[in-house]
Design an enzyme around this catalytic site. Structure first.
Site, PDB file in Angstrom:
ATOM      1  N   LYS A  29       0.972  -1.284   0.041  1.00 38.34           N
ATOM      2  CA  LYS A  29       0.053   0.076  -0.187  1.00 38.34           C
ATOM      3  C   LYS A  29       1.079   1.016  -0.080  1.00 38.34           C
ATOM      4  CE  LYS A  29      -4.127  -1.864   0.018  1.00 38.34           C
ATOM      5  NZ  LYS A  29      -5.195  -1.355  -1.017  1.00 38.34           N
ATOM      6  N   SER A  40      -3.207 -12.402   4.246  1.00 38.74           N
ATOM      7  CA  SER A  40      -3.671 -12.162   2.524  1.00 38.74           C
ATOM      8  C   SER A  40      -2.631 -12.737   1.809  1.00 38.74           C
ATOM      9  CB  SER A  40      -3.902 -10.699   2.169  1.00 38.74           C
ATOM     10  OG  SER A  40      -2.780 -10.078   2.235  1.00 38.74           O
TER      11      SER A  40
HETATM   12  C1  LIG Z   1      -2.592  -6.875   3.832  1.00 36.57           C
HETATM   13  C2  LIG Z   1      -3.760  -6.475   2.646  1.00 36.57           C
HETATM   14  N1  LIG Z   1      -3.704  -7.567   1.663  1.00 36.57           N
HETATM   15  C3  LIG Z   1      -4.817  -7.402   0.724  1.00 36.57           C
HETATM   16  C4  LIG Z   1      -5.252  -6.121   0.329  1.00 36.57           C
HETATM   17  C5  LIG Z   1      -6.321  -5.761  -0.589  1.00 36.57           C
HETATM   18  O1  LIG Z   1      -5.474  -4.989  -1.590  1.00 36.57           O
HETATM   19  P1  LIG Z   1      -6.632  -4.391  -2.619  1.00 36.57           P
HETATM   20  O2  LIG Z   1      -7.238  -3.240  -1.886  1.00 36.57           O
HETATM   21  O3  LIG Z   1      -5.311  -3.884  -3.699  1.00 36.57           O
HETATM   22  O4  LIG Z   1      -7.522  -5.084  -3.134  1.00 36.57           O
HETATM   23  C6  LIG Z   1      -5.072  -5.121   1.406  1.00 36.57           C
HETATM   24  C7  LIG Z   1      -5.856  -3.905   1.549  1.00 36.57           C
HETATM   25  O5  LIG Z   1      -5.850  -3.172   2.193  1.00 36.57           O
HETATM   26  C8  LIG Z   1      -4.070  -5.113   2.575  1.00 36.57           C
HETATM   27  O6  LIG Z   1      -3.746  -4.327   3.342  1.00 36.57           O
END
Ligand SMILES: Cc1ncc(COP(=O)(O)O)c(C=O)c1O
Length: 321
Positions: free
Chosen positions: A49, A282
């Site tokens: 991010k 994630s």
């Molecule tokens: C740790 C983590 N994984 C995945 C995501 C999802 O990413 P995206 O918002 O680009 O779909 C986020 C979004 O905040 C995140 O902080």
């Protein structure tokens, strides 16, 4: 390899993360094909991010939507806020992060250390701790709007600003170049849809036959049009059961995958213990998705995935206990 020069500011270090092939995990399962993991946790704020924080601010300063010295506010699960805290400081903007108490407290501590004003919002009455549901997110949204009014601030709105997608077109470009044009499949767990769409947009421009798989929680496959049997899950940062993600271009989705909390935790642990890549929930979801497609429809292919953020952000959860 030549060492990099001394940078003028930490924001110049954002992006250009390393990519690592997961040889052991693939070989131990006798899978055909490759998994390439992009180490986004090696960014200054320890997540992917940072990229979008910088791009959203740059774009808003360019268009004049963000005035010099104006306060920036963001609804965050912690990672975008951390990136914004770093970039706002470097660019001279006060920053307020609004976050649910369902996100881990490490993130709040880190944003405060980086100079942010952190507002924590109580969870909905029946929400479990360490999990953020759509209901919790609605409460954070309400508080964000109030603070925007009170402070006359600019909203670095990752759910709506194209800077989120544009930033990840660069991530897509890095993936393409680091894989030397070998990548044929991309899998990604979705929150805003920014990384999925930005990366897929770039990859499809290079090779229109590249397949993208969008990953959702097993109990909340809302984007796939499935039944949401339980909104809450452990995969922080996404899977919000929102069907109307403004940035998500569904024409870039080849198919949808589902991952359970248990599978995600097992895969995050595998990534750390087998390959030395220390990611969060994630990242485990992305590995689970990559293994599903390699064992299934994408046998023999080269699958790219992100290690989205650092496992250090989850030490207060059951992820590594
Ligand atoms: C740790 C983590 N994984 C995945 C995501 C999802 O990413 P995206 O918002 O680009 O779909 C986020 C979004 O905040 C995140 O902080």
């Amino acid at each position: 390899m030549k060492p990099s020069p001394c940078f003028h500011s930490i924001i110049e270090v954002i992006g250009n993360t390393p990519m690592v092939e997961l040889h052991r995990i693939v070989a131990e399962r006798s899978l055909q094909g490759r998994i390439l993991a992009k180490c986004e946790y090696m960014s200054p704020g320890f997540s992917k991010k940072d990229r979008i924080a910088l791009e959203m601010l740059r774009e808003a300063r360019r268009t004049g939507d963000l005035k010099p010295g104006q306060t920036v506010v963001e609804l965050t699960s912690g990672n975008t806020g951390t990136g914004l805290a770093i970039c706002c400081k470097a660019l001279g903007h006060p920053f307020v992060a609004v976050m649910s108490k369902g996100n881990t407290i490490e993130r709040a501590h880190m944003m405060r250390a980086l100079g942010a004003d952190v507002v924590l919002v109580d969870q909905a009455p029946h929400s479990p701790p360490n999990q953020v549901s759509g209901e919790d997110l609605a409460l954070v949204e309400q508080r964000t709007r109030e603070i925007l009014q009170e402070r006359g601030a600019f909203r670095a709105d990752q759910f709506n600003l194209m800077g989120n997608v544009l930033a990840h077109e660069y991530t897509g470009r890095e993936i393409w170049e680091q894989s030397e044009g070998q990548v044929t499949v991309f899998v990604d767990f979705t929150g805003t849809g920014g990384s999925y769409c930005g990366i897929m947009r770039y990859l499809r421009q290079q090779n229109p036959s590249i397949r993208g798989y969008l990953i959702e929680p097993a109990t909340a496959p809302a984007l796939a049009g499935g039944d949401v049997t339980q909104q809450s899950h452990k995969i922080q940062g996404g899977g919000y059961s929102m069907c109307d993600l403004r940035l998500l271009d569904k024409s870039l989705v080849h198919a949808y995958l589902r991952v359970s909390d248990d599978e995600v935790i097992a895969c995050a642990r595998l990534l750390a213990c087998e390959e030395g890549l220390f990611g969060g929930f994630s990242s485990g979801a992305n590995l689970a998705g990559a293994l599903q497609v390699l064992a299934g429809p994408e046998q023999g292919e080269t699958v790219a995935m992100l290690v989205c953020d650092s496992g250090l952000k989850y030490l207060s959860t059951d992820l590594y206990q």
